[in-house]
Motif scaffolding. Structure first.
Motif, PDB file in Angstrom:
ATOM      1  N   LYS A 142       0.823  -1.208   0.000  1.00  0.00           N
ATOM      2  CA  LYS A 142       0.000   0.000   0.000  1.00  0.00           C
ATOM      3  C   LYS A 142       0.855   1.256   0.000  1.00  0.00           C
ATOM      4  CE  LYS A 142      -3.927  -2.032   2.510  1.00  0.00           C
ATOM      5  NZ  LYS A 142      -4.679  -2.013   3.800  1.00  0.00           N
ATOM      6  N   GLN A 192      -2.510   5.522  -2.835  1.00  0.00           N
ATOM      7  CA  GLN A 192      -3.944   5.455  -2.562  1.00  0.00           C
ATOM      8  C   GLN A 192      -4.756   5.007  -3.769  1.00  0.00           C
ATOM      9  OE1 GLN A 192      -5.277   5.881   0.533  1.00  0.00           O
ATOM     10  NE2 GLN A 192      -7.178   5.143  -0.382  1.00  0.00           N
ATOM     11  N   ILE A 194      -4.916   1.310  -3.825  1.00  0.00           N
ATOM     12  CA  ILE A 194      -5.793   0.817  -2.762  1.00  0.00           C
ATOM     13  C   ILE A 194      -7.254   0.962  -3.169  1.00  0.00           C
ATOM     14  CG2 ILE A 194      -6.517   1.169  -0.359  1.00  0.00           C
ATOM     15  CD1 ILE A 194      -3.667   2.204   0.190  1.00  0.00           C
TER      16      ILE A 194
END
Length: 269
Positions: free
Chosen positions: A245, A250, A253
């Motif tokens: 991650k 982001q 994710i």
């Protein structure tokens, strides 16, 4: 007036818009043998004005409604305050932005089994207009992770009066409480239906490392920590996931999460 069967408690801070949606969900219930409490952390975004405006709506619905707005020591301190304010036999925490699954859910759940200490169900989780029903896990998962969503758990008030949330835990005080009750062999009863709608964007979701550390701490504190191959595997898996991650960012994710959830245009069932 007799005490209500249930106290629904919302704790909030600087979340006026999200609070409105939670209040609307509470007011939509067909079963109304509950009181509604809001514990606000001295917000300055118009939350107090909203609460004053909503008093008339609860009066019309004959639903007891109380609130306070003052500084606190964080979310679990506010929850403990709500417990002390409550009059219901049962407690349900719906934080600002959380919803009840539909307008009939409380009617379906109550009256709760007389021998139950904690009644829990499933949750509909939302992430960027995608949704998925997350089924509660077997209770033995509580030894290392939350087995169900806190917003989908009804707790007898007497338990939280006797064992309030430990505010030294910043992320996992609810997990600590449920694990403590599990180890004390309190009666957990599963209701096989979604109870709440929860958007994946909370404090614990953005503080994974702190949450992980607190889980280790509670295991040691409660005397259940022990080294095993399964523990080692979970540790390796956690840090591998967090490393991916961190490197991927982001957007990665978001894409992974969206693949796990179903596209939807509404937050209902």
């Amino acid at each position: 007036m007799p005490n209500p069967v249930l106290s629904i408690i919302t704790v909030c801070f600087q979340s006026r818009a999200a609070l409105q949606s939670t209040i609307d969900s509470v007011l939509s219930q067909s079963w109304t043998h509950f009181e509604y409490l809001v514990v606000d952390g001295a917000s300055t975004d118009g939350t107090l004005e909203l609460l004053r405006q909503m008093e008339e709506h609860f009066t019309q619905g004959q639903i007891p409604f109380r609130y306070c707005s003052e500084p606190d020591q964080g979310i679990y301190d506010a929850m403990n305050k709500g417990v002390r304010m409550a009059h219901g036999t049962w407690l349900l925490f719906l934080n600002a932005g959380d919803l009840l699954y539909d307008s009939q859910i409380l009617k379906k759940v109550f009256p709760a089994p007389a021998d139950a200490h904690i009644l829990y169900g499933d949750a509909l989780c939302i992430y960027q207009n995608h949704q998925k029903i997350y089924r509660a896990l077997p209770l033995d998962h509580l030894t290392y992770e939350m087995a169900f969503c806190h917003q989908s758990a009804f707790v007898r008030r007497e338990l939280l009066l006797q064992s309030p949330y430990d505010i030294s835990y910043k992320v996992c005080a609810d997990h600590h409480f449920f694990l403590s009750m599990y180890l004390k062999e309190k009666t957990f009863t599963y209701y096989p239906h979604p109870i709440s709608v929860y958007e994946i964007s909370g404090y614990s979701d953005s503080h994974k490392l702190l949450s992980h550390k607190e889980k280790h701490r509670m295991q040691k504190e409660l005397g259940i920590f022990h080294f095993s191959l399964s523990w080692l595997f979970r540790e390796i898996l956690f840090f591998v996931k967090e490393g991916i991650k961190s490197l991927a960012g982001q957007r990665f994710i978001d894409q992974i999460r969206k693949r796990k959830l179903t596209k939807t245009n509404s937050f209902g069932p």
